[in-house]
Each structure stands twice: as structure tokens, then as C-alpha cells.
Enzyme design. Structure first.
Site, PDB file in Angstrom:
ATOM      1  N   HIS A 480      81.635 -10.166  56.256  1.00  0.00           N
ATOM      2  CA  HIS A 480      82.679  -9.339  56.866  1.00  0.00           C
ATOM      3  C   HIS A 480      82.889  -9.716  58.343  1.00  0.00           C
ATOM      4  O   HIS A 480      84.014 -10.009  58.763  1.00  0.00           O
ATOM      5  CB  HIS A 480      82.296  -7.856  56.751  1.00  0.00           C
ATOM      6  N   GLU A 481      81.813  -9.705  59.093  1.00  0.00           N
ATOM      7  CA  GLU A 481      81.944  -9.988  60.530  1.00  0.00           C
ATOM      8  C   GLU A 481      82.431 -11.415  60.755  1.00  0.00           C
ATOM      9  O   GLU A 481      83.173 -11.684  61.703  1.00  0.00           O
ATOM     10  CB  GLU A 481      80.628  -9.730  61.266  1.00  0.00           C
ATOM     11  N   HIS A 484      86.139 -11.583  60.761  1.00  0.00           N
ATOM     12  CA  HIS A 484      86.728 -11.310  62.082  1.00  0.00           C
ATOM     13  C   HIS A 484      86.625 -12.561  62.963  1.00  0.00           C
ATOM     14  O   HIS A 484      87.550 -12.897  63.704  1.00  0.00           O
ATOM     15  CB  HIS A 484      85.970 -10.184  62.787  1.00  0.00           C
ATOM     16  N   HIS A 487      89.273 -14.978  62.262  1.00  0.00           N
ATOM     17  CA  HIS A 487      90.550 -14.481  62.799  1.00  0.00           C
ATOM     18  C   HIS A 487      90.680 -14.907  64.265  1.00  0.00           C
ATOM     19  O   HIS A 487      91.747 -15.304  64.722  1.00  0.00           O
ATOM     20  CB  HIS A 487      90.573 -12.953  62.660  1.00  0.00           C
TER      21      HIS A 487
HETATM   22 ZN   LIG Z   1      85.158  -5.016  60.657  1.00  0.00          ZN
END
Ligand SMILES: [Zn+2]
Length: 692
Positions: A480-481, A484, A487
């Protein structure tokens, strides 16, 4: 900003050239020179950086030329370079390496920083220039990103109240002041009332079901307060962890009542405070030109309108309620065998029994398959390599802000340098809980910068010489991290305002949630999930069991979430002419009207302890979690329809969405990938919620 660019900025007198922030870092990718930076350097650079930005803005305002995109908006984008460098380091250190000295500087700088941004955003002369650029934006020959930047700045200033006359500004100041006081009181009441609501148990036999460590913790909590016995303290949401374990029904009932009635009576009653806050927010929204506070918030978000939020939530209510009712039937049957008529305080207890009996999953037993480095390199990096073609080279020669931090250089498929990725995975004193991504340098063509991003986790470090083993939850968190981080790393925008994760709150979790899909993707999983001693791959049975277990209880989880979300919306749909006198009656009516009133499943937060919206930053925004998840689930489906883990898919997702940051309409970027508007079907299916 580079040193070759003198600009109109007078050098801030107070900052010595010896301060490492005085000029951009000369390290690769402008990585901050952590070895040379002290907290005192941060303090000096923050103060000097604010003064420098004020001077830059003063110079911009003194420009006799008519306001243009370049001399106003671009000039603002370039301003504050020194402050930006210092803030990126200081605020990240405050999360990951806090100390008494740092907190002292934080107390000194926080009010200066608030005053600084107010001074900029409420400057009438500055707003007049932005307003003029905004008015002429369609005739100025701007490209789409530039047009969007003008509109973004204009909205920021309008929402801050820059467009108001003197009387309006004074009224806004008073409203903000009162709201800030009420918010503080709400939070303080909640702390006191939550402590007071802790449940004292004098007979140890009543704690049957808790582990010895939990009983010990309860005894310790009692001793700490000078009480005899065992104290069950409350966590923030309605559901208390002990409820799933306690066999004593009467105690479950007490705990439930204590949790749900927190801060709802007496001197710490948050009901009237919530009602006044909702009213004042409605008044403020009207002052700023919006119908309701919910509309004001939505204007700044992907959703755009509160009607769009309604449409999404409305599509979820019926299936979620139907599934919660179906779960209730299963639980009622189990309870009946104990001679119990199922009540709200029995739900977690019987739900846990279903989980244990039907889906025997021992998540701790899987940890030997999840060794940290193997998960990172052979799992997380590997998935990114297969999807996006990028590679990761360790850079032990580059230093992070703490010895635990490791640095990798990221390259694209063509070998071109992309940026730096820093990993800071272990828990330690001074690091806040949870996991997050942040950046030290944001990509921007205007400033010629490339991204330096990092992930923080709070994994417990293994004993010396032992491998660090993760839980499945921690594995998912790392994916998940890292979503980011991608991104941020793949950002390819011109203006810093739009870089990487600078997207609305109801959009920012979406790409990171999508990246979670690769954790259990067979091709990735089989590569990284190898037993730390034997190298044996994780059995498919274990994966199937985990996935099946994750589906149980989604009816409950969705209904309790929707209850809180719809309550948040109801409070913030009030118009200024409505004043609520009885918060609890309002809450009951709001839940009934929204179709989520269900005695067995109370909202995840009731009004009087809904910290996110009355003492946090999520007012009228609690919906954003599920909004992002709808986009995520629909995108996961798109990947699957198109063959999953393929470069072609990665290139589409990166090119049309990840790389665009906030520079395009977020839902437009979603459509460019998906080929249509978002559909709630995939989310319902993922949560095992079948339409009623
Ligand atoms: Zn998050």
C-alpha cells in the site's frame, strides 16, 4: 529553484550561508544533506524561509505590470523554495524522529506557520491579482495544466475567504476562531469522557476469554489510576476489542453502553458542541458562497458535489444492510444455542466464533513466509518491475535521516533515472505509529526537480542476527505505502502544486489501494513468499483460507462505516437557518432517514465521539475512504480483465493516471484508464456484498 536564479529575493539576513538549507542540496536528486543538518538549522531556516517568501510575494505585488499567469501564478509556484526545503525535512522528522528539542521548535514554529499561510491567502492585493488572472484565463492561451493551476489557486483563496469584503472577513475570522475553540473542547471532552467511561471489573472471573496478557494490562490500567481490580479502557470506535472475547454477557453489555454513551451527558456532553459546530460550519459555508458545508468540502474534492457523494453512498446502503441482516441471522442462530437473544453487545463475540470455527486461520503461523527484505525486493519491487519496467539499485553511499533508513535509486525501463526511494521500516521511540509515505523533494519541471520519496512503517525489529518477519497485514501495508511512493516517483507534471500525491483527499488513497492487489497476485506471491528457513513456497490453501476469512463480517463493517459516513453528511447538510437542539434525536433521525438504522449495528462513531469530523480534518469527508475504494476495486477489475501484471497495463495506469498527479481532473484520469465512469459493482463483489 536553483542557485543560478537570483530572482528578486533579498537574501534573508538571519540565515547564515553555512546553514545547509541556505542553498539547494548538491547531493544526487537534491537529497537533503542529513549528516550536516541539525534541528537548530531547521528552526533558523523555517523562520528565515517565511520571511523570504513574504519578501518574494512583496516583490511580486510591487510588479507594475498587469497581472499575468507568469508574473503571478508561476511566481507564487516558485516562491518559498527555502521554506519548502526546511519544511520537508522538519515536518518529516517530527513524524519519524520526534524529541523534546524538536517538539519545542514545533511549538514555536506552528503558530508562525499558521500566521504565515493566513497572511498569504488573505492578502487582498494578492487575491486581486489572482482574481484578475482567473477572470482572463480563457483568453490567455493557457494549456490545460496551466488553466487548472489558475483555478486551483483561485479556489484555495476563495475557500480561505480572500474574496470577502472587510465585514465578511471579520465574520469569517470570528467563525474560524469559535470553531477552533469548539473543536478543541470537543477533543478535550472526549479524552476526559473516554477515560471516565472505562469499565472497572472487580471479579477476575468476569474477564474469562481475555488472554493472560490482556488481563494483566487491565490490572495495570487499574493500578495506574489507583483503583482496585481490572480496568477496561475504551478505544475510539464504537466496537471495543474485548467485546469479541469476553464470555460474560453482562460485562459485554456494560462495555457496550459505556462506549456508546461516551461524552453524551453531564459536563463533558459533546452533543451541544457538535450541534453548534455544524451550525457555524453551515453559516461559514453560506458566507463563502456555498449551500452547505458538505457542498463546500465537495467542491475541493474529486466528488465535486454532495449529490455525487449521495449517489455513491445510496448505491451501497441496500446491499450492505441486506448482508448485515444475513450475518445477523447466522449469529442469532449461534447465540440461540447458548440461550441468548442476539443483541448489539453479542455481535463481535459470536462473529469471532464464526471466524474461528468456519475459517480457521492463524495469521501468526504465516510469518516465516514473509521476511522483510524478501517481501520488499522480490515482492514489492518485483511487481513494480514487471508492471512498469523500473529497477531499484541500493545506494548505501547515500545517507538517510536515521541509520535505519535505506536508500535506493529508481530507474525506468529505458535506464533513465527516476528518483530516490527511502525505506524506514522499523518502530522506534520518537516515531509516530502507523505507516505512511512522504517526500523530501517533489518532482516538477518548472523547478527542475526529481522526486525523493520515502515510506515509514512500524515493524518490530527482530533480535540481533534474526530475520525480520512480517504479518500478512504488514505485507499489505508495505504494498500500500509503496503504491503512494510510485505516485510520487512517477510524477511528470510541470507545476509543484500538482506533483505526485497532491490530489484530493478522496482520491489519494486510490492508487495505493490498487497496489495492494499485487501482494496476493500468484506470480508475485510465489516469488517472495518463501519460507525463511526451507525456501518452501506458501501453500495455495493458506492463501485461499486467508481470502475467505477476510470476507466474513463485511456486511457489519460496511454498515457501521456507512452509518458514520451518513451521519457526517447529515450534520453537514444543514443550512444556516436550521439549529439542532437535541443532537441524539438528530442522530437517530438521520440514521433512519438514510436507511442505516439497525439496532444490532451501531455506527462506527456516534456524534459525541466522532473525532474525525468534530476534532479532526474529516468533516463532510469521512465518505472519502469508500469513495477511493470504489475506484480501487473497479481498477483492480480492469487490470484483471486485461491480463493482470503486464507492462502494457502498467504503462496505461502510469501514463494516464499516476504520472499526472493533480494536474488533470482526477475522475477524468480514472476514465482515461477504465474507459468509463466508476462502477460500485466490483466493490460490492470484493466485499462479498450481493445486491439485495
Ligand atoms: Zn494510504
Amino acid at each position: 529553484m536553483s542557485t543560478a536564479e537570483p530572482a528578486a529575493t533579498p537574501a534573508p539576513e538571519t540565515l547564515s550561508p553555512a546553514n545547509p538549507f541556505a542553498a539547494p542540496s548538491t547531493l544526487p536528486y537534491e537529497l537533503p544533506p542529513f549528516a550536516d543538518i541539525t534541528l537548530e538549522h531547521c528552526r533558523e531556516a523555517l523562520v528565515a524561509g517565511m520571511a523570504a517568501q513574504r519578501a518574494e510575494v512583496a516583490a511580486l505585488l510591487a510588479d507594475p505590470a498587469a497581472p499575468t499567469f507568469d508574473n503571478t501564478v508561476v511566481a507564487l509556484e516558485r516562491s518559498g523554495a527555502l521554506l519548502g526545503r526546511a519544511e520537508a525535512v522538519f515536518w518529516n522528522l517530527s513524524s519519524s524522529m520526534s524529541s523534546d528539542e524538536l517538539r519545542g521548535i514545533e511549538r514555536e514554529v506552528a503558530p508562525l506557520s499558521a500566521a504565515h499561510s493566513d497572511a498569504l491567502r488573505l492578502d487582498p492585493a494578492l487575491f486581486a491579482r489572482i482574481d484578475a488572472v482567473h477572470a482572463g484565463r480563457h483568453e490567455a492561451g493557457l494549456d490545460d495544466e496551466q488553466l487548472r493551476l489558475v483555478e486551483r489557486y483561485h479556489l484555495d483563496f476563495v475557500l480561505a475567504g480572500a474574496g470577502l469584503d472587510d465585514a465578511g472577513r471579520e465574520q469569517l475570522r470570528e467563525l474560524n476562531q469559535r470553531l477552533s475553540e469548539l473543536s478543541t473542547t470537543f477533543g478535550q471532552n472526549l479524552v476526559v469522557a473516554t477515560e471516565a467511561a472505562a469499565v472497572l471489573v472487580t471479579d477476575a472471573a468476569q474477564l474469562d476469554g481475555l488472554s493472560p496478557a490482556e488481563v494483566e494490562a487491565a490490572a495495570g490500567a487499574a493500578t495506574e489510576r489507583g483503583q482496585e481490580g481490572f480496568l477496561l479502557t475504551l478505544v475510539l470506535p464504537s466496537g471495543q476489542p474485548a467485546m469479541a472475547k469476553l464470555r460474560d454477557r453482562e460485562l459485554r453489555h456494560r462495555l457496550h453502553e459505556a462506549s456508546l454513551t461516551r461524552a453524551s451527558a453531564g459536563e463533558h456532553d459533546n452533543g451541544p458542541i457538535a450541534a453548534e459546530m455544524a451550525h457555524l460550519r453551515a453559516v461559514r459555508a453560506r458566507l463563502l458562497g456555498f449551500d452547505t458545508h458538505a457542498d463546500l468540502i465537495a467542491a475541493d474534492q474529486t466528488a465535486r458535489t454532495s449529490a455525487a457523494v449521495d449517489e455513491l453512498l445510496g448505491a451501497l446502503v441496500t446491499p450492505a444492510m441486506a448482508n448485515a441482516r444475513a450475518e445477523a441471522e447466522v449469529l442469532a442462530e449461534l447465540a440461540a444455542a447458548d440461550g441468548v437473544e442476539l443483541a448489539a453487545w453479542d455481535w463481535a463475540y459470536y462473529s469471532e466464533r464464526v471466524r474461528a470455527e468456519r475459517y480457521a486461520v492463524d495469521s501468526g503461523a504465516l510469518r516465516p513466509w514473509f521476511e522483510l527484505d524478501r517481501v520488499l525486493v522480490d515482492g514489492v519491487f518485483r511487481a513494480a518491475e514487471l508492471l512498469y519496467g523500473c529497477t531499484f539499485t541500493p545506494r548505501p553511499d547515500l545517507q538517510g535521516y536515521h541509520p535505519d533508513v535505506r536508500v535506493w535509486e529508481v530507474f525506468g525501463a529505458d535506464g533513465a533515472a527516476v528518483g530516490l526511494y527511502l525505506g524506514d521500516f522499523f518502530a522506534r521511540d520518537g516515531k509516530r505509529g502507523g505507516a505512511w509515505m512522504s517526500s523530501f523533494v517533489d518532482q516538477s519541471e518548472l523547478l527542475g526537480t526529481r522526486p525523493v520519496v520515502f515510506n515509514c512503517l512500524n515493524v518490530t525489529r527482530a533480535a540481533a542476527g534474526q530475520p525480520t518477519l512480517l504479518t500478512m497485514d504488514e505485507v499489505t501495508t508495505l504494498f500500500h505505502e509503496f503504491g503512494h511512493a510510485l505516485h510520487g516517483l512517477f510524477s511528470a507534471v510541470t507545476y509543484p502544486r500538482f506533483s505526485g500525491t497532491s490530489v484530493p483527499r478522496d482520491f489519494v488513497e486510490y492508487p495505493s489501494q490498487v497496489n495492494e492487489m499485487w501482494a496476493l497476485w500468484p506470480e508475485v506471491l510465489s516469488h517472495y513468499a518463501r519460507h525463511v528457513e526451507t525456501g518452501e513456497p506458501l501453500a495455495q490453501d493458506a492463501v485461499d483460507a486467508m481470502e475467505a476469512a477476510a470476507l466474513w463480517g463485511e456486511g457489519f463493517a460496511t454498515v457501521e462505516y456507512l452509518g458514520a459516513t451518513l451521519l457526517d453528511q447529515a450534520w453537514h447538510r444543514l443550512t444556516p437557518d436550521t439549529e439542532v437542539t437535541d443532537a441524539q434525536a438528530f442522530e437517530a433521525r438521520a440514521l433512519a432517514d438514510a436507511g442505516v438504522a439497525f439496532d444490532l449495528v451501531p455506527p462506527r462513531y456516534r456524534t459525541t465521539y466522532f473525532q474525525h469530523v468534530f476534532a479532526g480534518g474529516y468533516s463532510a469527508g469521512y465518505y472519502s475512504y469508500i469513495w477511493s475504494e470504489v475506484l480501487d476495486a473497479d481498477t483492480v477489475e480492469w487490470f484483471k480483465e486485461n491480463g493482470g501484471l503486464r507492462r502494457e497495463n502498467g504503462d496505461v495506469f502510469r501514463g494516464r493516471l499516476l504520472s499526472r498527479g493533480g494536474s488533470v481532473d482526477p475522475l477524468g484520469a480514472f476514465r482515461a484508464v477504465r474507459g468509463r465512469d466508476a462502477d460500485t459493482g466490483p466493490l460490492l463483489r470484493r466485499r462479498g456484498l450481493t445486491p439485495a
